[in-house]
Design a protein around this motif. Structure first.
Motif, PDB file in Angstrom:
ATOM      1  N   SER A  68       9.423  21.423 -25.572  1.00 56.06           N
ATOM      2  CA  SER A  68       8.418  20.395 -25.082  1.00 56.06           C
ATOM      3  C   SER A  68       7.302  21.227 -24.792  1.00 56.06           C
ATOM      4  O   SER A  68       6.989  22.290 -24.389  1.00 56.06           O
ATOM      5  CB  SER A  68       9.122  20.135 -23.489  1.00 56.06           C
ATOM      6  OG  SER A  68      10.413  19.843 -23.723  1.00 56.06           O
ATOM      7  N   LEU A  69       6.013  20.537 -24.830  1.00 56.94           N
ATOM      8  CA  LEU A  69       4.754  20.937 -24.822  1.00 56.94           C
ATOM      9  C   LEU A  69       3.990  20.272 -23.750  1.00 56.94           C
ATOM     10  O   LEU A  69       3.991  18.738 -23.549  1.00 56.94           O
ATOM     11  CB  LEU A  69       3.988  20.574 -26.148  1.00 56.94           C
ATOM     12  CG  LEU A  69       2.579  21.286 -26.261  1.00 56.94           C
ATOM     13  CD1 LEU A  69       2.443  22.723 -26.309  1.00 56.94           C
ATOM     14  CD2 LEU A  69       1.609  20.568 -27.417  1.00 56.94           C
ATOM     15  N   GLY A  70       3.797  20.868 -22.643  1.00 56.63           N
ATOM     16  CA  GLY A  70       2.893  20.339 -21.448  1.00 56.63           C
ATOM     17  C   GLY A  70       1.651  20.206 -21.561  1.00 56.63           C
ATOM     18  O   GLY A  70       0.940  21.471 -22.359  1.00 56.63           O
ATOM     19  N   ILE A  87       4.679  16.208 -22.826  1.00 55.44           N
ATOM     20  CA  ILE A  87       4.640  15.921 -21.213  1.00 55.44           C
ATOM     21  C   ILE A  87       3.089  16.086 -21.009  1.00 55.44           C
ATOM     22  O   ILE A  87       2.590  17.238 -20.561  1.00 55.44           O
ATOM     23  CB  ILE A  87       5.618  16.899 -20.372  1.00 55.44           C
ATOM     24  CG1 ILE A  87       6.728  17.030 -21.184  1.00 55.44           C
ATOM     25  CG2 ILE A  87       5.714  16.294 -19.159  1.00 55.44           C
ATOM     26  CD1 ILE A  87       7.695  15.497 -21.393  1.00 55.44           C
ATOM     27  N   ILE A  88       2.474  14.787 -20.845  1.00 50.87           N
ATOM     28  CA  ILE A  88       1.030  14.918 -20.330  1.00 50.87           C
ATOM     29  C   ILE A  88       0.852  14.604 -18.815  1.00 50.87           C
ATOM     30  O   ILE A  88       1.474  13.588 -18.294  1.00 50.87           O
ATOM     31  CB  ILE A  88       0.198  13.803 -21.117  1.00 50.87           C
ATOM     32  CG1 ILE A  88       0.447  14.219 -22.831  1.00 50.87           C
ATOM     33  CG2 ILE A  88      -1.267  13.753 -20.884  1.00 50.87           C
ATOM     34  CD1 ILE A  88      -0.112  13.046 -23.902  1.00 50.87           C
ATOM     35  N   GLY A  89       0.079  15.544 -18.281  1.00 53.30           N
ATOM     36  CA  GLY A  89      -0.132  15.113 -16.932  1.00 53.30           C
ATOM     37  C   GLY A  89      -1.047  14.034 -16.591  1.00 53.30           C
ATOM     38  O   GLY A  89      -2.031  13.973 -16.963  1.00 53.30           O
ATOM     39  N   VAL A 131       6.006  11.317 -26.538  1.00 52.24           N
ATOM     40  CA  VAL A 131       4.922  11.279 -25.635  1.00 52.24           C
ATOM     41  C   VAL A 131       5.188  10.702 -24.152  1.00 52.24           C
ATOM     42  O   VAL A 131       5.378   9.257 -24.426  1.00 52.24           O
ATOM     43  CB  VAL A 131       3.634  10.679 -26.050  1.00 52.24           C
ATOM     44  CG1 VAL A 131       2.507  11.045 -25.080  1.00 52.24           C
ATOM     45  CG2 VAL A 131       3.020  11.480 -27.419  1.00 52.24           C
ATOM     46  N   TYR A 132       5.357  11.555 -23.130  1.00 50.10           N
ATOM     47  CA  TYR A 132       5.615  11.041 -21.861  1.00 50.10           C
ATOM     48  C   TYR A 132       4.468  11.167 -20.863  1.00 50.10           C
ATOM     49  O   TYR A 132       3.635  11.992 -21.144  1.00 50.10           O
ATOM     50  CB  TYR A 132       6.909  11.923 -21.288  1.00 50.10           C
ATOM     51  CG  TYR A 132       8.172  11.511 -21.792  1.00 50.10           C
ATOM     52  CD1 TYR A 132       9.042  10.287 -21.642  1.00 50.10           C
ATOM     53  CD2 TYR A 132       8.447  12.219 -22.944  1.00 50.10           C
ATOM     54  CE1 TYR A 132      10.033  10.052 -22.464  1.00 50.10           C
ATOM     55  CE2 TYR A 132       9.518  12.152 -23.551  1.00 50.10           C
ATOM     56  CZ  TYR A 132      10.178  11.131 -23.574  1.00 50.10           C
ATOM     57  OH  TYR A 132      11.694  10.811 -24.036  1.00 50.10           O
ATOM     58  N   LEU A 133       4.194  10.509 -19.809  1.00 53.06           N
ATOM     59  CA  LEU A 133       3.338  10.823 -18.712  1.00 53.06           C
ATOM     60  C   LEU A 133       3.962  11.247 -17.562  1.00 53.06           C
ATOM     61  O   LEU A 133       5.072  10.619 -17.041  1.00 53.06           O
ATOM     62  CB  LEU A 133       2.548   9.433 -18.471  1.00 53.06           C
ATOM     63  CG  LEU A 133       1.643   9.221 -19.599  1.00 53.06           C
ATOM     64  CD1 LEU A 133       0.956   7.653 -19.250  1.00 53.06           C
ATOM     65  CD2 LEU A 133       0.556  10.416 -20.004  1.00 53.06           C
ATOM     66  N   GLU A 170       7.067  22.459 -15.110  1.00 58.42           N
ATOM     67  CA  GLU A 170       8.020  22.453 -14.144  1.00 58.42           C
ATOM     68  C   GLU A 170       8.376  21.588 -13.335  1.00 58.42           C
ATOM     69  O   GLU A 170       9.457  21.412 -13.004  1.00 58.42           O
ATOM     70  CB  GLU A 170       7.366  23.712 -13.231  1.00 58.42           C
ATOM     71  CG  GLU A 170       6.971  25.153 -13.893  1.00 58.42           C
ATOM     72  CD  GLU A 170       8.431  25.965 -14.036  1.00 58.42           C
ATOM     73  OE1 GLU A 170       9.435  25.501 -13.893  1.00 58.42           O
ATOM     74  OE2 GLU A 170       8.344  27.018 -14.371  1.00 58.42           O
ATOM     75  N   ARG A 171       7.596  20.619 -12.969  1.00 60.15           N
ATOM     76  CA  ARG A 171       7.822  19.481 -12.212  1.00 60.15           C
ATOM     77  C   ARG A 171       8.767  18.420 -12.953  1.00 60.15           C
ATOM     78  O   ARG A 171       9.906  17.926 -12.340  1.00 60.15           O
ATOM     79  CB  ARG A 171       6.681  18.756 -11.742  1.00 60.15           C
ATOM     80  CG  ARG A 171       6.893  17.470 -11.018  1.00 60.15           C
ATOM     81  CD  ARG A 171       5.519  16.945 -10.417  1.00 60.15           C
ATOM     82  NE  ARG A 171       4.958  17.836  -9.729  1.00 60.15           N
ATOM     83  CZ  ARG A 171       3.473  17.421  -8.868  1.00 60.15           C
ATOM     84  NH1 ARG A 171       3.053  16.450  -9.198  1.00 60.15           N
ATOM     85  NH2 ARG A 171       3.045  18.249  -8.254  1.00 60.15           N
ATOM     86  N   TYR A 172       8.299  18.358 -14.225  1.00 63.31           N
ATOM     87  CA  TYR A 172       9.232  17.260 -15.204  1.00 63.31           C
ATOM     88  C   TYR A 172      10.772  18.008 -15.185  1.00 63.31           C
ATOM     89  O   TYR A 172      11.622  16.925 -15.110  1.00 63.31           O
ATOM     90  CB  TYR A 172       8.682  17.593 -16.640  1.00 63.31           C
ATOM     91  CG  TYR A 172       9.199  17.223 -17.728  1.00 63.31           C
ATOM     92  CD1 TYR A 172       9.736  15.859 -17.777  1.00 63.31           C
ATOM     93  CD2 TYR A 172       9.691  18.230 -18.592  1.00 63.31           C
ATOM     94  CE1 TYR A 172      10.687  15.498 -18.859  1.00 63.31           C
ATOM     95  CE2 TYR A 172      10.488  17.847 -19.777  1.00 63.31           C
ATOM     96  CZ  TYR A 172      10.823  16.505 -19.938  1.00 63.31           C
ATOM     97  OH  TYR A 172      11.965  16.194 -21.229  1.00 63.31           O
TER      98      TYR A 172
END
Length: 208
Positions: free
Chosen positions: A33-35, A83-85, A119-121, A159-161
């Motif tokens: 995963s790429l944050g 994983i995009i903030g 892609v996730y938010l 970390e939150r994800y």
């Protein structure tokens, strides 16, 4: 393109995030995963391989250059999800910056889906403060913190994800059913879409 079968809309249950897959199967080791912490001029990146999350780099790019660099890094690091903030206010509402992030995420999702990447938010409210605290705890100097804050913010997004096992995240789903089908099938193993796109982009720039 999927000849002989009718393409249907994909169910979100069919394409779970890596965090949920890990929760379902403790022995599952696939999927990196790429944050991504998108800022006005700087974008912080963090990487998760297995159970470790680490800051990766900070990019000072925008637009198509940024999107192509993200794809390049994802391929090099064998990532299959971004994983995009997503900026949120303290009362849980989206902000003006949220719209800009959604715009970038939407464009990236189309390019990523060509490769079977998702892609996730993820709600990123408070991650910058958490990132600063983490760097102070690690003993980073003030100058070092200034250069790495974006990457550490991306760490906190990841970390939150993972701490929430992917609950509450939003899948950025392309409208094209063909791309949704590619997400369901997953990343191709024998085709290098990125090389072709990068080559086409370079030729386009040279012709200008």
């Amino acid at each position: 393109m999927f000849k002989g079968s009718k393409i249907r809309a994909v169910s979100l249950v069919e394409i779970p995030p890596n965090a949920l897959r890990r929760k379902r199967d403790s022995n599952w080791r696939g999927g990196f995963s790429l944050g991504v912490d998108l800022g006005m001029s700087r974008t912080g990146l963090a990487l998760s391989k297995g159970f470790s999350v680490r800051p990766l780099t900070v990019l000072e790019l925008r637009g198509q250059k940024l999107e192509l660099r993200l794809l390049e890094i994802a391929q090099r690091q064998e990532v299959d999800e971004f994983i995009i903030g997503l900026p949120m206010s303290s009362d849980g509402k989206e902000t003006q910056q949220s719209n800009k992030v959604r715009s970038v995420a939407g464009r990236l999702a189309v390019r990523a889906a060509e490769r079977g990447w998702r892609v996730y938010l993820q709600d990123e409210h408070g991650t910058s403060t958490e990132a600063m605290s983490l760097m102070i705890d690690k003993g980073l100097s003030k100058s070092a913190r200034q250069g790495k804050i974006d990457a550490y913010a991306a760490v906190m997004v990841l970390e939150r994800y993972f701490s929430l096992s992917g609950q509450g995240i939003e899948l950025v789903l392309p409208k094209q059913l063909e791309l949704q089908e590619k997400l369901r099938v997953g990343p191709p193993r024998d085709m290098d879409f990125l090389a072709d796109e990068l080559e086409g982009w370079i030729i386009h720039r040279q012709c200008k």
